[in-house]
Design a protein around this motif. Structure first.
Motif, PDB file in Angstrom:
ATOM      1  N   LEU A   4       0.787  -1.233   0.000  1.00  0.00           N
ATOM      2  CA  LEU A   4       0.000   0.000   0.000  1.00  0.00           C
ATOM      3  C   LEU A   4       0.824   1.291   0.000  1.00  0.00           C
ATOM      4  N   LEU A   5       2.049   1.251   0.496  1.00  0.00           N
ATOM      5  CA  LEU A   5       2.761   2.503   0.740  1.00  0.00           C
ATOM      6  C   LEU A   5       4.089   2.642   0.006  1.00  0.00           C
ATOM      7  N   ARG A   6       4.738   1.547  -0.302  1.00  0.00           N
ATOM      8  CA  ARG A   6       6.088   1.629  -0.838  1.00  0.00           C
ATOM      9  C   ARG A   6       6.169   2.469  -2.112  1.00  0.00           C
ATOM     10  N   HIS A   7       5.129   2.380  -2.951  1.00  0.00           N
ATOM     11  CA  HIS A   7       5.157   3.080  -4.237  1.00  0.00           C
ATOM     12  C   HIS A   7       4.899   4.575  -4.105  1.00  0.00           C
ATOM     13  N   LEU A   8       4.532   5.025  -2.901  1.00  0.00           N
ATOM     14  CA  LEU A   8       4.150   6.427  -2.729  1.00  0.00           C
ATOM     15  C   LEU A   8       5.337   7.356  -2.498  1.00  0.00           C
ATOM     16  N   TRP A   9       6.497   6.792  -2.123  1.00  0.00           N
ATOM     17  CA  TRP A   9       7.650   7.666  -1.891  1.00  0.00           C
ATOM     18  C   TRP A   9       8.931   6.857  -2.058  1.00  0.00           C
ATOM     19  N   HIS A  10      10.030   7.589  -2.179  1.00  0.00           N
ATOM     20  CA  HIS A  10      11.331   6.965  -2.400  1.00  0.00           C
ATOM     21  C   HIS A  10      12.345   7.618  -1.463  1.00  0.00           C
ATOM     22  N   PRO A  11      12.415   7.126  -0.210  1.00  0.00           N
ATOM     23  CA  PRO A  11      13.304   7.750   0.788  1.00  0.00           C
ATOM     24  C   PRO A  11      14.776   7.608   0.418  1.00  0.00           C
ATOM     25  N   GLN A  12      15.558   8.552   0.902  1.00  0.00           N
ATOM     26  CA  GLN A  12      16.997   8.566   0.634  1.00  0.00           C
ATOM     27  C   GLN A  12      17.771   8.697   1.950  1.00  0.00           C
ATOM     28  N   GLY A  13      19.029   8.306   1.920  1.00  0.00           N
ATOM     29  CA  GLY A  13      19.908   8.529   3.063  1.00  0.00           C
ATOM     30  C   GLY A  13      19.450   7.822   4.326  1.00  0.00           C
ATOM     31  N   TRP A  14      19.489   8.565   5.440  1.00  0.00           N
ATOM     32  CA  TRP A  14      19.111   7.999   6.724  1.00  0.00           C
ATOM     33  C   TRP A  14      17.656   7.564   6.753  1.00  0.00           C
ATOM     34  N   GLN A  15      16.794   8.280   6.025  1.00  0.00           N
ATOM     35  CA  GLN A  15      15.399   7.874   5.985  1.00  0.00           C
ATOM     36  C   GLN A  15      15.234   6.521   5.293  1.00  0.00           C
ATOM     37  N   TRP A  16      16.047   6.291   4.267  1.00  0.00           N
ATOM     38  CA  TRP A  16      16.026   4.981   3.600  1.00  0.00           C
ATOM     39  C   TRP A  16      16.436   3.886   4.571  1.00  0.00           C
ATOM     40  N   LEU A  17      17.479   4.151   5.380  1.00  0.00           N
ATOM     41  CA  LEU A  17      17.944   3.164   6.348  1.00  0.00           C
ATOM     42  C   LEU A  17      16.843   2.829   7.355  1.00  0.00           C
ATOM     43  N   ALA A  18      16.227   3.857   7.922  1.00  0.00           N
ATOM     44  CA  ALA A  18      15.152   3.629   8.882  1.00  0.00           C
ATOM     45  C   ALA A  18      13.995   2.887   8.236  1.00  0.00           C
ATOM     46  N   ASP A  19      13.680   3.279   7.014  1.00  0.00           N
ATOM     47  CA  ASP A  19      12.572   2.666   6.280  1.00  0.00           C
ATOM     48  C   ASP A  19      12.825   1.176   6.066  1.00  0.00           C
ATOM     49  N   GLU A  20      14.024   0.833   5.636  1.00  0.00           N
ATOM     50  CA  GLU A  20      14.360  -0.568   5.381  1.00  0.00           C
ATOM     51  C   GLU A  20      14.355  -1.388   6.669  1.00  0.00           C
ATOM     52  N   LEU A  21      14.919  -0.832   7.726  1.00  0.00           N
ATOM     53  CA  LEU A  21      14.973  -1.568   8.988  1.00  0.00           C
ATOM     54  C   LEU A  21      13.579  -1.819   9.547  1.00  0.00           C
ATOM     55  N   LEU A  22      12.747  -0.805   9.559  1.00  0.00           N
ATOM     56  CA  LEU A  22      11.443  -0.911  10.208  1.00  0.00           C
ATOM     57  C   LEU A  22      10.430  -1.713   9.396  1.00  0.00           C
ATOM     58  N   HIS A  23      10.519  -1.646   8.064  1.00  0.00           N
ATOM     59  CA  HIS A  23       9.498  -2.280   7.228  1.00  0.00           C
ATOM     60  C   HIS A  23       9.923  -3.583   6.572  1.00  0.00           C
ATOM     61  N   ASP A  24      11.207  -3.784   6.393  1.00  0.00           N
ATOM     62  CA  ASP A  24      11.674  -4.970   5.678  1.00  0.00           C
ATOM     63  C   ASP A  24      12.523  -5.899   6.546  1.00  0.00           C
ATOM     64  N   VAL A  25      13.536  -5.337   7.199  1.00  0.00           N
ATOM     65  CA  VAL A  25      14.483  -6.166   7.942  1.00  0.00           C
ATOM     66  C   VAL A  25      13.855  -6.758   9.202  1.00  0.00           C
ATOM     67  N   MET A  26      13.239  -5.921  10.031  1.00  0.00           N
ATOM     68  CA  MET A  26      12.723  -6.396  11.308  1.00  0.00           C
ATOM     69  C   MET A  26      11.567  -7.384  11.166  1.00  0.00           C
ATOM     70  N   PRO A  27      10.634  -7.218  10.222  1.00  0.00           N
ATOM     71  CA  PRO A  27       9.613  -8.265  10.060  1.00  0.00           C
ATOM     72  C   PRO A  27      10.222  -9.641   9.774  1.00  0.00           C
ATOM     73  N   VAL A  28      11.233  -9.682   8.924  1.00  0.00           N
ATOM     74  CA  VAL A  28      11.873 -10.959   8.592  1.00  0.00           C
ATOM     75  C   VAL A  28      12.622 -11.514   9.805  1.00  0.00           C
ATOM     76  N   LEU A  29      13.410 -10.669  10.480  1.00  0.00           N
ATOM     77  CA  LEU A  29      14.188 -11.134  11.624  1.00  0.00           C
ATOM     78  C   LEU A  29      13.291 -11.626  12.758  1.00  0.00           C
ATOM     79  N   PHE A  30      12.205 -10.912  13.011  1.00  0.00           N
ATOM     80  CA  PHE A  30      11.350 -11.346  14.119  1.00  0.00           C
ATOM     81  C   PHE A  30      10.588 -12.611  13.765  1.00  0.00           C
ATOM     82  N   LEU A  31      10.221 -12.765  12.513  1.00  0.00           N
ATOM     83  CA  LEU A  31       9.550 -13.998  12.110  1.00  0.00           C
ATOM     84  C   LEU A  31      10.498 -15.191  12.280  1.00  0.00           C
TER      85      LEU A  31
END
Length: 222
Positions: free
Chosen positions: A106-133
């Motif tokens: 629903l949200l990924r296509h709405l914006w394209h974060p850069q820099g530190w925002q990209w890092l936070a975005d990847e950790l919170l939405h992609d990395v942590m769901p996989v690691l916690f699962l």
């Protein structure tokens, strides 16, 4: 054999520690970016903190990082026992999986974060769901979940949605575009919320099925 077992235990604890650090890192970076924007705009930092904790992503990742931290057994307490209960860990797993799926769909296509925002975005939405699962699959005791737990888990997204509607009605601010009442209207927003809740229930039922299946498997030899 005892040495191998101890080595495996230390390796598992080390991986959990890395996952916990990544979780807190993502939250810290995201909070810093929000407060920095508020500071530069001359807006209230307290308001930025409230805004930070108004995101389902932040709340769910905070729960994830807290469970992982408790799993390190740094301090024995009733709070730790509660966070590590299989029903609580299952609820957190369902929530963070929903975070990852909802963001991607629903949200990924709405914006394209850069820099530190990209890092936070990847950790919170992609990395942590996989690691916690992975943590839930490998480290949480299985076989104890029941259908009633799914009903209890539903209270989290339902109460969160109620809070968003109340906050939005007072402040006119909505953290996600698919629940923006001022643009979509209540009928569409309620329909969107029901769709997301259905996704949450589906994920929860899948975890319930996996819990029962894994709980019936024989324990690995030590």
């Amino acid at each position: 054999m005892a040495g191998v077992s101890l080595q495996g235990l230390l390796s598992r604890r080390g991986l959990i520690a890395i996952a916990a650090v990544l979780g807190w890192l993502g939250l810290t970076v995201q909070l810093y970016l929000i407060l920095l924007l508020r500071w530069e705009a001359g807006a209230s930092l307290l308001g930025g903190l409230v805004n930070f904790f108004s995101f389902f992503t932040v709340l769910s990742n905070t729960l994830v990082a807290s469970v992982l931290t408790c799993a390190l057994n740094l301090r024995i307490s009733r709070g730790q026992a509660f966070m590590l209960h299989p029903a609580v860990s299952g609820a957190v797993a369902a929530s963070i999986v929903l975070v990852g799926l909802a963001y991607s769909l629903l949200l990924r296509h709405l914006w394209h974060p850069q820099g530190w925002q990209w890092l936070a975005d990847e950790l919170l939405h992609d990395v942590m769901p996989v690691l916690f699962l992975i943590y839930w699959w490998c480290c949480v005791p299985k076989g104890g979940l029941r259908l009633r737990h799914v009903g209890l888990w539903m209270l989290y997204p339902i109460l969160y949605f109620a809070y968003l509607l109340l906050r939005g009605n007072v402040l006119g601010l909505y953290p996600y575009p698919f629940i923006a009442v001022d643009k979509l209207g209540y009928p569409q927003v309620l329909l969107n919320a029901l769709g997301i809740l259905a996704g949450f229930v589906l994920v929860s039922l899948l975890l319930l099925g996996l819990d029962r299946w894994l709980g019936k498997r024989p324990a690995p030899p030590r």
